[in-house]
Enzyme design. Sequence first.
Site, PDB file in Angstrom:
ATOM      1  N   LYS A  75       0.924  -0.760  -0.267  1.00 27.45           N
ATOM      2  CA  LYS A  75       0.338  -0.297   0.010  1.00 27.45           C
ATOM      3  C   LYS A  75       0.914   1.269   0.381  1.00 27.45           C
ATOM      4  O   LYS A  75       1.701   1.134   0.260  1.00 27.45           O
ATOM      5  CB  LYS A  75      -0.948   0.137   1.521  1.00 27.45           C
ATOM      6  CG  LYS A  75      -1.765  -0.817   1.023  1.00 27.45           C
ATOM      7  CD  LYS A  75      -2.775  -0.686   0.312  1.00 27.45           C
ATOM      8  CE  LYS A  75      -3.784   0.718  -0.425  1.00 27.45           C
ATOM      9  NZ  LYS A  75      -4.571   1.145  -1.683  1.00 27.45           N
ATOM     10  N   TYR A  94       2.289   0.217  -4.472  1.00 23.35           N
ATOM     11  CA  TYR A  94       0.799   1.084  -5.422  1.00 23.35           C
ATOM     12  C   TYR A  94       0.546   2.368  -4.461  1.00 23.35           C
ATOM     13  O   TYR A  94       1.383   2.414  -3.240  1.00 23.35           O
ATOM     14  CB  TYR A  94       0.033  -0.004  -4.364  1.00 23.35           C
ATOM     15  CG  TYR A  94      -0.598  -0.995  -5.153  1.00 23.35           C
ATOM     16  CD1 TYR A  94      -1.179  -0.869  -6.824  1.00 23.35           C
ATOM     17  CD2 TYR A  94      -0.762  -1.793  -4.725  1.00 23.35           C
ATOM     18  CE1 TYR A  94      -1.557  -2.082  -7.590  1.00 23.35           C
ATOM     19  CE2 TYR A  94      -1.385  -3.061  -5.169  1.00 23.35           C
ATOM     20  CZ  TYR A  94      -1.142  -3.178  -6.365  1.00 23.35           C
ATOM     21  OH  TYR A  94      -1.803  -4.279  -7.170  1.00 23.35           O
ATOM     22  N   HIS A  96      -1.379   5.194  -6.137  1.00 24.48           N
ATOM     23  CA  HIS A  96      -2.639   6.471  -6.432  1.00 24.48           C
ATOM     24  C   HIS A  96      -2.732   7.739  -5.989  1.00 24.48           C
ATOM     25  O   HIS A  96      -3.589   8.191  -5.076  1.00 24.48           O
ATOM     26  CB  HIS A  96      -4.050   4.988  -5.576  1.00 24.48           C
ATOM     27  CG  HIS A  96      -3.658   3.606  -5.427  1.00 24.48           C
ATOM     28  ND1 HIS A  96      -4.192   3.653  -6.468  1.00 24.48           N
ATOM     29  CD2 HIS A  96      -3.717   2.863  -4.684  1.00 24.48           C
ATOM     30  CE1 HIS A  96      -4.880   1.776  -7.103  1.00 24.48           C
ATOM     31  NE2 HIS A  96      -4.053   1.963  -5.751  1.00 24.48           N
ATOM     32  N   GLU A 118       0.426   0.757  -9.655  1.00 31.89           N
ATOM     33  CA  GLU A 118      -0.936   0.521 -10.718  1.00 31.89           C
ATOM     34  C   GLU A 118      -0.977   1.353 -12.029  1.00 31.89           C
ATOM     35  O   GLU A 118      -2.080   1.515 -13.101  1.00 31.89           O
ATOM     36  CB  GLU A 118      -2.268   1.056 -10.445  1.00 31.89           C
ATOM     37  CG  GLU A 118      -1.870   2.798  -9.896  1.00 31.89           C
ATOM     38  CD  GLU A 118      -0.900   3.142  -9.032  1.00 31.89           C
ATOM     39  OE1 GLU A 118      -0.638   4.485  -8.153  1.00 31.89           O
ATOM     40  OE2 GLU A 118      -0.739   2.483  -7.583  1.00 31.89           O
ATOM     41  N   ASP A 270     -10.068   3.494  -3.894  1.00 30.98           N
ATOM     42  CA  ASP A 270      -8.720   4.076  -4.248  1.00 30.98           C
ATOM     43  C   ASP A 270      -7.887   5.190  -5.359  1.00 30.98           C
ATOM     44  O   ASP A 270      -6.730   6.245  -4.883  1.00 30.98           O
ATOM     45  CB  ASP A 270      -7.714   2.623  -4.083  1.00 30.98           C
ATOM     46  CG  ASP A 270      -7.474   2.031  -3.499  1.00 30.98           C
ATOM     47  OD1 ASP A 270      -6.777   2.427  -1.827  1.00 30.98           O
ATOM     48  OD2 ASP A 270      -7.236   0.622  -3.997  1.00 30.98           O
TER      49      ASP A 270
END
Length: 373
Positions: A75, A94, A96, A118, A270
């Site tokens: 995360k 990730y 985001h 991503e 997200d």
Amino acid sequence: MRIGIPAEIKDAEQRVGLTPSSVRELTTRGHDVVVQRNAGNAIGATDADYQTQGASVVETAADVFEQAEMIVKVKEPQAEERAMLREGQILFTYLHLAPDPQQAKELVASGAVCIAYETVTDDDDQLPLLAPMSKVAGRMSIQAGAHTLEGPQGGAGLLLGGVPGVAPAKVVVIGGGVVGENAVEMAVGLGAQVTVVDRKVDVLDELAARFGSSLHTVYSTTAALEELVLDADLVVGAVLVKGARAPKLITADMVTAMRPGSVLVDVAIDQGGSMETSRPTTHSEPTFVVDDVVHYCVANMPGAVPKTSTYALNNSTLPFVLALADKGPWTAMAEDVHLRNGLNVANGSITELAVAEALGLEYVDPTEVLAGL
């Protein structure tokens, strides 16, 4: 290269950046790996398992960040983790960033090289490092939605598939991509009345061919979407725009007009969420109610099934981790446009156009960053 694996600290997040078998792939190539104590416990990987594969175990996240040249996470780094990043350190996870200006600001200030799972692409212009978690999240969206429809959870008291003599619940999936396809598969399998909405006719054709008469497919227009949402018991928001904020397809007025006890599951949370009434929630407090409609907006849904999620994610991320470690980040990205597409922050600049546009920040093309090194 020395690679660091800290324990995840986001609410109820139990995944881990690398499995022991992935660590072995690195150590047999001559790289060093440091893992924070107990980081893999939730996936059944003990400290001894990591040590057997050649990793060193350290006590704290600070130890990991201090020693490692590259941090591999799951995360986005939380505030205390961002404070430990340093100039030139590689962060692969990730991110985001589009709906998160504070994170973007702090990553830019850190001087770290931040590569986002991503936005890494492949030859088919797909997102191979997002896909495994999209599959998990799509399937979980139906599990979560079915549970939330139960009366004690605030829902309408419906069994998703009904029983003989009682109609099943009506499920609407907005978006027929990886999340949407997996949500459809689960909902159809449970016997719900399922409709998927998308603007790509070829996507609708493929889903119709796969699921046949068990699935209704509808081309997305404002009128069609509104009609379907207002008649739905469960709506799954499964839209994605690479790197950018999710479009707000369900308005607050639509939510107000929905039946009491209906459920919205916003898998796009997200990226800011696909519903005007959405806001991020956690596994500890997963739902809230707006106008008698229950919202499930957990921002790290796959974290609830860490064994499945971690191994699925590593299957996709490991080749890129190996490339970054073997070649160094700049050579690896210069040679691989798909990995280069994952670069979101470098040398104090935003290098992902959709993120820069979403946050109103200056954009620097990643090829310009590479050319200057």
